[in-house]
Write an enzyme that holds these catalytic residues in place. Structure first.
Site, PDB file in Angstrom:
ATOM      1  N   LYS A  53      28.950  34.110  27.138  1.00 55.45           N
ATOM      2  CA  LYS A  53      30.191  34.719  27.645  1.00 55.45           C
ATOM      3  C   LYS A  53      31.181  33.642  28.037  1.00 55.45           C
ATOM      4  O   LYS A  53      32.363  33.710  27.688  1.00 55.45           O
ATOM      5  CB  LYS A  53      29.893  35.606  28.864  1.00 55.45           C
ATOM      6  CG  LYS A  53      29.305  36.946  28.496  1.00 55.45           C
ATOM      7  CD  LYS A  53      28.805  37.690  29.727  1.00 55.45           C
ATOM      8  CE  LYS A  53      27.938  38.862  29.310  1.00 55.45           C
ATOM      9  NZ  LYS A  53      27.102  39.392  30.363  1.00 55.45           N
ATOM     10  N   GLN A  97      26.185  39.963  36.330  1.00 55.03           N
ATOM     11  CA  GLN A  97      25.135  40.162  35.331  1.00 55.03           C
ATOM     12  C   GLN A  97      23.970  40.967  35.933  1.00 55.03           C
ATOM     13  O   GLN A  97      23.500  40.674  37.031  1.00 55.03           O
ATOM     14  CB  GLN A  97      24.644  38.784  34.842  1.00 55.03           C
ATOM     15  CG  GLN A  97      23.606  38.822  33.745  1.00 55.03           C
ATOM     16  CD  GLN A  97      24.155  39.322  32.413  1.00 55.03           C
ATOM     17  OE1 GLN A  97      25.329  39.140  32.105  1.00 55.03           O
ATOM     18  NE2 GLN A  97      23.308  39.964  31.630  1.00 55.03           N
ATOM     19  N   ASP A 120      33.171  45.568  33.065  1.00 51.68           N
ATOM     20  CA  ASP A 120      31.976  46.257  32.547  1.00 51.68           C
ATOM     21  C   ASP A 120      32.189  47.769  32.480  1.00 51.68           C
ATOM     22  O   ASP A 120      31.427  48.475  31.819  1.00 51.68           O
ATOM     23  CB  ASP A 120      30.790  46.005  33.488  1.00 51.68           C
ATOM     24  CG  ASP A 120      29.844  44.931  32.981  1.00 51.68           C
ATOM     25  OD1 ASP A 120      29.713  44.791  31.763  1.00 51.68           O
ATOM     26  OD2 ASP A 120      29.244  44.248  33.833  1.00 51.68           O
TER      27      ASP A 120
HETATM   28  N1  GUN Z   1      22.834  43.124  31.406  1.00 51.15           N
HETATM   29  C1  GUN Z   1      22.579  43.627  30.170  1.00 51.15           C
HETATM   30  N2  GUN Z   1      23.690  44.187  29.642  1.00 51.15           N
HETATM   31  C2  GUN Z   1      24.664  44.037  30.555  1.00 51.15           C
HETATM   32  C3  GUN Z   1      26.049  44.387  30.589  1.00 51.15           C
HETATM   33  O1  GUN Z   1      26.611  44.968  29.648  1.00 51.15           O
HETATM   34  N3  GUN Z   1      26.719  44.038  31.710  1.00 51.15           N
HETATM   35  C4  GUN Z   1      26.136  43.409  32.746  1.00 51.15           C
HETATM   36  N4  GUN Z   1      26.871  43.126  33.816  1.00 51.15           N
HETATM   37  N5  GUN Z   1      24.855  43.058  32.768  1.00 51.15           N
HETATM   38  C5  GUN Z   1      24.128  43.364  31.666  1.00 51.15           C
END
Ligand code: GUN
Length: 293
Positions: A53, A97, A120
């Site tokens: 990311k 996350q 998100d």
């Molecule tokens: N962990 C696995 N997928 C995601 C996601 O799309 N967003 C976040 N914040 N954590 C994750």
């Protein structure tokens, strides 16, 4: 044979368009979108995601802020950081996350994020916006699936869509997005009776259950579009592991009209949509029209 939907190529194109949008925001408004990613603990898969990311955020010309906290972090400490990021004008998107360590209530943390920075789309306000048709930030993985579907099929109106899986991250928002496109939507899950029959009705079949190769070709309507959200690591030959989806690719490909592979299908779309959402958030918070799609 079915047409393979190349999510990797589509995501590259989307990231390029995000990069162009960032350039024009800088040129016309002196604005550089910024994304903050918070990682608590040392989960190896999460570390890989967070690294990717950060890298792709910088490649798109945006600011990247990474916060790595120890596994022992308390909920109060994490909420303190979220509040600090909420107040920071250089931060337009905040992603915490998941999963978080057991001592932290994920819902409390997600709902402490300013909904207009919640890239998100997990905040209750954004869930409510999506389900009522108001504009807001939409979860990245289902948004990526929808983009692939529209690129492949055009207008989705009137199609039978079956979403297998009812998670808050994928299944439920996917169903809401498909409903907003005027599909007839069924959400199926582990307790669904005659799951094979239900799947065979689908013009659009989205698999998001997290069970390796659970859906065989016999469950797919001939010509259907199959979107595989699963990313499962299984034992392969000679003790090596390999990635497979929630559908059995070989048998489904023979029946489907179009299908996403794993890897290289939905996966690459998720981060590309996260970058897109960050641009959307930066525009909204500065009163700039976001005419991206
Ligand atoms: N962990 C696995 N997928 C995601 C996601 O799309 N967003 C976040 N914040 N954590 C994750």
């Amino acid at each position: 044979m079915a047409k393979r939907i190349d999510g990797k190529a589509f995501a590259e194109g989307l990231r390029e368009r995000v990069g162009e949008a960032v350039s024009s925001l800088q040129r016309d408004h002196g604005l550089t979108p910024g994304l903050a990613v918070v990682l608590v603990g040392e989960d190896p898969a999460s570390q890989v995601y967070v690294r990717n990311k950060g890298k792709q955020t910088l490649e798109a010309g945006m600011k990247s802020f990474e916060h790595k906290l120890p596994n022992t972090t308390s909920e109060t400490e994490l909420l303190g950081l979220v509040n600090q990021l909420n107040a920071d004008p250089d931060v337009h998107g905040i992603l915490v996350q998941l999963p978080l360590p057991d001592q932290i209530d994920s819902h409390a943390v997600i709902n402490a994020i300013n909904p207009d920075k919640d890239v998100d789309g997990f905040h209750l306000i954004n869930v409510g916006r999506l389900s009522t048709g108001a504009s807001g930030l939409v979860p990245c993985t289902p948004l990526g699936c929808l983009m692939l579907l529209k690129a492949k099929l055009g207008d989705l109106s009137g199609k039978n869509a079956v979403v297998v899986g009812r998670s808050n991250i994928v299944g439920k928002p996917m169903a809401a997005l498909l409903l907003a496109e005027s599909c007839t939507v069924t959400i199926a899950h582990s307790r669904t009776q005659d799951l094979a029959e239900v799947c065979r009705e689908a013009d659009i079949l989205v698999a998001a259950v997290g069970r390796p190769e659970m859906i065989p070709g016999g469950w797919v309507k001939p010509g259907a579009t199959v979107i595989d959200v699963g990313i499962n690591r299984i034992e392969g030959e000679e003790g090596k592991t390999r990635l497979v989806g929630d559908v059995d690719y070989a048998s489904c490909e023979a029946v489907a009209g179009a299908i996403t592979p794993v890897p290289g299908g939905v996966g690459p779309m998720t981060i590309a949509c996260l970058l897109r959402n960050t641009v959307q958030a930066a525009c909204a918070s500065n009163g700039i029209t976001f005419d991206f799609d």
